[in-house]
Motif scaffolding. Structure first.
Motif, PDB file in Angstrom:
ATOM      1  N   THR A 171       9.474   8.716  -3.380  1.00 45.65           N
ATOM      2  CA  THR A 171      10.082   7.734  -2.481  1.00 45.65           C
ATOM      3  C   THR A 171      10.103   6.368  -3.157  1.00 45.65           C
ATOM      4  O   THR A 171       9.139   5.987  -3.836  1.00 45.65           O
ATOM      5  CB  THR A 171       9.345   7.671  -1.117  1.00 45.65           C
ATOM      6  OG1 THR A 171       9.990   6.683  -0.301  1.00 45.65           O
ATOM      7  CG2 THR A 171       7.873   7.313  -1.258  1.00 45.65           C
ATOM      8  N   GLY A 189       6.668  -3.201  -3.071  1.00 42.89           N
ATOM      9  CA  GLY A 189       6.139  -1.883  -3.376  1.00 42.89           C
ATOM     10  C   GLY A 189       6.793  -1.231  -4.580  1.00 42.89           C
ATOM     11  O   GLY A 189       6.151  -0.975  -5.609  1.00 42.89           O
ATOM     12  N   SER A 190       8.112  -0.989  -4.471  1.00 40.72           N
ATOM     13  CA  SER A 190       8.785  -0.129  -5.441  1.00 40.72           C
ATOM     14  C   SER A 190       8.608  -0.564  -6.897  1.00 40.72           C
ATOM     15  O   SER A 190       8.397   0.280  -7.772  1.00 40.72           O
ATOM     16  CB  SER A 190      10.278  -0.049  -5.109  1.00 40.72           C
ATOM     17  OG  SER A 190      10.430   0.495  -3.824  1.00 40.72           O
ATOM     18  N   GLY A 222      10.825   1.074   0.419  1.00 41.83           N
ATOM     19  CA  GLY A 222      10.446   2.445   0.089  1.00 41.83           C
ATOM     20  C   GLY A 222       9.517   3.020   1.144  1.00 41.83           C
ATOM     21  O   GLY A 222       8.932   2.292   1.934  1.00 41.83           O
ATOM     22  N   GLY A 253       0.865  -1.177   0.000  1.00 48.13           N
ATOM     23  CA  GLY A 253       0.000   0.000   0.000  1.00 48.13           C
ATOM     24  C   GLY A 253       0.895   1.217   0.000  1.00 48.13           C
ATOM     25  O   GLY A 253       1.663   1.411   0.945  1.00 48.13           O
ATOM     26  N   GLY A 308      12.917  -4.981  -0.422  1.00 45.45           N
ATOM     27  CA  GLY A 308      13.934  -5.647  -1.231  1.00 45.45           C
ATOM     28  C   GLY A 308      13.559  -7.076  -1.586  1.00 45.45           C
ATOM     29  O   GLY A 308      14.436  -7.872  -1.925  1.00 45.45           O
ATOM     30  N   GLY A 348       1.305   5.315  -0.266  1.00 42.06           N
ATOM     31  CA  GLY A 348       0.660   6.611  -0.280  1.00 42.06           C
ATOM     32  C   GLY A 348       1.614   7.684  -0.772  1.00 42.06           C
ATOM     33  O   GLY A 348       2.804   7.471  -0.797  1.00 42.06           O
ATOM     34  N   GLN A 403       5.771  -8.932   0.379  1.00 38.42           N
ATOM     35  CA  GLN A 403       5.071  -7.690   0.000  1.00 38.42           C
ATOM     36  C   GLN A 403       6.074  -6.849  -0.785  1.00 38.42           C
ATOM     37  O   GLN A 403       7.211  -6.646  -0.350  1.00 38.42           O
ATOM     38  CB  GLN A 403       4.589  -6.923   1.226  1.00 38.42           C
ATOM     39  CG  GLN A 403       4.035  -5.548   0.844  1.00 38.42           C
ATOM     40  CD  GLN A 403       3.371  -4.805   1.984  1.00 38.42           C
ATOM     41  OE1 GLN A 403       2.250  -5.115   2.347  1.00 38.42           O
ATOM     42  NE2 GLN A 403       4.059  -3.822   2.540  1.00 38.42           N
ATOM     43  N   ASN A 435      -4.384   0.056   2.957  1.00 40.31           N
ATOM     44  CA  ASN A 435      -3.230   0.329   3.815  1.00 40.31           C
ATOM     45  C   ASN A 435      -3.399   1.676   4.503  1.00 40.31           C
ATOM     46  O   ASN A 435      -3.777   2.658   3.872  1.00 40.31           O
ATOM     47  CB  ASN A 435      -1.945   0.343   2.955  1.00 40.31           C
ATOM     48  CG  ASN A 435      -0.718   0.784   3.734  1.00 40.31           C
ATOM     49  OD1 ASN A 435      -0.539   1.950   4.045  1.00 40.31           O
ATOM     50  ND2 ASN A 435       0.137  -0.164   4.062  1.00 40.31           N
ATOM     51  N   GLU A 439       8.807  -5.701   7.684  1.00 43.26           N
ATOM     52  CA  GLU A 439       9.415  -4.782   6.722  1.00 43.26           C
ATOM     53  C   GLU A 439      10.863  -4.446   7.092  1.00 43.26           C
ATOM     54  O   GLU A 439      11.146  -3.992   8.196  1.00 43.26           O
ATOM     55  CB  GLU A 439       8.584  -3.504   6.649  1.00 43.26           C
ATOM     56  CG  GLU A 439       8.720  -2.819   5.315  1.00 43.26           C
ATOM     57  CD  GLU A 439       7.896  -1.549   5.250  1.00 43.26           C
ATOM     58  OE1 GLU A 439       7.010  -1.462   4.404  1.00 43.26           O
ATOM     59  OE2 GLU A 439       8.143  -0.647   6.071  1.00 43.26           O
TER      60      GLU A 439
END
Ligand SMILES: Cc1cc2nc3c(=O)[nH]c(=O)nc-3n(C[C@H](O)[C@H](O)[C@H](O)COP(=O)(O)O)c2cc1C
Length: 494
Positions: free
Chosen positions: A460, A326-327, A262, A29, A305, A31, A324, A146, A257
């Motif tokens: 980010t 993100g980037s 990120g 998630g 990562g 933002g 999970q 999230n 995490e």
């Protein structure tokens, strides 16, 4: 239905865990508006867990409506909101019929408060409803929302809106989300509920709780809602153990995490040491003991990562359900980041010209925050020097108790003299960036200041996004969320 590439058939995992299937890949998630409904829907359609960001979601809806709501999706979703008068008020206030002309400032939205305005609450509930509804449209896969624990004031309204649209998972990080499970129980039954608000200087006799009453939105007593599963995002096995043992706060599982992720990172434990480049130094004490996680017996996903097939295999060998990521999703077509910013970031990362800095000061929360050092963004000192401090969105303000017992709100990124006048320490304002405005700008919705221009975007990304990029788009070209899913999930085969 979740793809069965992880060796457990979709039906088995669904049965073992209840009615919803358990994903191998959770899309982070992100933002503000990076994980919008388009990205979450694309990931859910591919059989994994798509997650929308609930951060500042009311502002996102208001600005997208002012930008003309291309395709009419937001108004179509609002037409299905259970309170028609609320939906109509929002459309009337923010939809202009034709897109905002370049250079025209966005209309102000109400700011988060302990006792929020009715418009703020309505906008937050409706916005989160819209985002989840659109993410779930046209398929029967799961969708999550999230939220950051540190942003407390909009939480109850955002959760209720998401649940009205049938959100399946709730993920909360950046804090100790011990109160969320009980709130989900209450909201599923449309019961009034509350969350303690962290107030600096509060006295033992003070009672600063955020209250939310679903009857503000829905008058009659509707059928109970599906209660979503709750995943706590943590960076410490001590916190995981604490939550797992808490009667009230036990989550369904964890996202663990690592500080290369990120966005915000957990601060290093103990005294803060900075490297030569001024970044926090993490040591062995910061490593999460996965043996402790395994012993807790709750499902967990590894993040930070983990965006590659090899890292997925590694995570699963460590006992994780999956990862999970993100980037890698943040730079794909469906993400809400501004398209030109994404193009530039991919190009610069692959040419090894862009650093991602773990900035210990940038975030007003005090948590380290990853800032991409991209020209024209907040990672570029020349661009930052031109920005005049202001605070007009207020999502990261911290409430404090004034001497007369009333609440004030301050943000370490607001004008320094205002911050000091509100009891903030001058040193605490040093180097802070306005994440509210900067992240909205990165998502293509910068506020425009007459005479000053547009807000500078803050980009980010995680430290290790280059690996996935090199594999998925070695030419720095555009790619889809599906490409990220296929790439990572190839590590789940066999
Ligand atoms: C652009 C961006 C924004 C993020 N925003 C949030 C956020 O609002 N809340 C959150 O819990 N995590 C946030 N994250 C972290 C992701 O959800 C995810 O855990 C992380 O990206 C995983 O590590 P990776 O970046 O190495 O893939 C963000 C990450 C990125 C890249």
């Amino acid at each position: 239905m979740i793809a069965s590439t992880d060796g457990v058939s979709a039906t088995e995992s669904a049965t073992a865990a209840g009615t919803q299937a358990v994903p191998t890949l959770v899309q982070g998630g992100m933002g503000v508006a990076v994980s919008g409904w388009r990205l979450a829907r694309a990931v859910s359609l591919s059989g994994q867990l798509g997650v929308i960001s609930g951060t500042a979601i009311g502002v996102v809806l208001a600005r997208r409506l002012q930008d003309g709501d291309p395709g009419g999706h937001l108004r179509r979703a609002l037409a299905r909101f259970p309170n028609r008068a609320v939906a109509e008020r929002i459309v009337e206030r923010y939809f202009r019929g034709e897109p905002r002309r370049p250079g025209t400032p966005y209309r102000a939205v109400p700011v988060p408060r302990w006792r929020p305005s009715r418009l703020f609450t309505e906008l937050t509930v409706a916005a989160s409803f819209v985002e989840v509804l659109l993410a779930k449209e046209g398929h029967d896969g799961s969708v999550g929302i999230n939220l950051l624990e540190k942003i407390q004031m909009p939480t109850l309204a955002a959760l209720y809106g998401a649940m009205l649209a049938g959100v399946d998972w709730v993920l909360v990080g950046a804090g100790i989300p011990v109160h969320i499970p009980a709130v989900l129980d209450d909201l599923a039954r449309h019961r009034p509920c509350s969350l303690p608000l962290t107030v600096s200087g509060a006295q033992p006799t003070d009672d600063f709780r955020m209250h939310f009453d679903p009857r503000l939105i829905i008058n009659e007593r509707p059928a109970p809602l599906e209660r979503p599963r709750f995943l706590a995002i943590i960076s410490s096995h001590v916190l995981a153990s604490h939550l797992a043992r808490s009667e009230e706060g036990r989550p369904w599982g964890f996202v663990v995490e690592d500080p290369v992720a990120g966005g915000h990172n957990a601060p290093p434990r103990g005294r803060l040491t900075l490297s030569d480049s001024g970044e926090p130094v993490y040591g062995p004490r910061d490593a999460v003991d996965l043996e402790v996680l395994r012993e807790l017996g709750l499902p967990f996903w590894l993040a930070g990562g983990y965006g590659s097939p090899a890292k997925l295999r590694e995570a699963r060998a460590q006992g994780a359900r999956g990862v999970q990521v993100g980037s890698a999703f943040a730079l794909c077509e469906e993400s809400g980041l501004d398209a030109e910013l994404k193009d530039a970031a991919r190009r610069e990362i692959l040419a090894a010209r862009m650093r991602i800095r773990t900035d210990p000061l940038a975030s007003p929360t005090g948590y380290p925050f990853k800032v991409a050092q991209l020209a024209g963004t907040a990672g570029d000192p020349a661009a930052v020097a031109l920005r005049r401090r202001r605070c007009d969105l207020g999502y990261l303000t911290s409430p404090y108790r004034r001497e007369d017992g009333t609440l004030g709100y301050r943000c370490a990124a607001e004008p320094v003299e205002d911050y000091i006048a509100k009891g903030g320490e001058e040193s605490g304002a040093d180097g802070r960036m306005c994440l509210c405005n900067g992240l909205l700008a990165a998502a293509g919705m910068p506020q425009v200041r007459p005479g000053l221009g547009a807000e500078v975007p803050i980009l980010t990304l995680g430290d290790e996004v280059g690996e996935a990029l090199g594999a998925i788009a070695p030419d720095a070209g555009r790619y889809q969320a599906r490409d990220v899913v296929d790439y990572i999930m190839s590590g789940a085969v066999g």
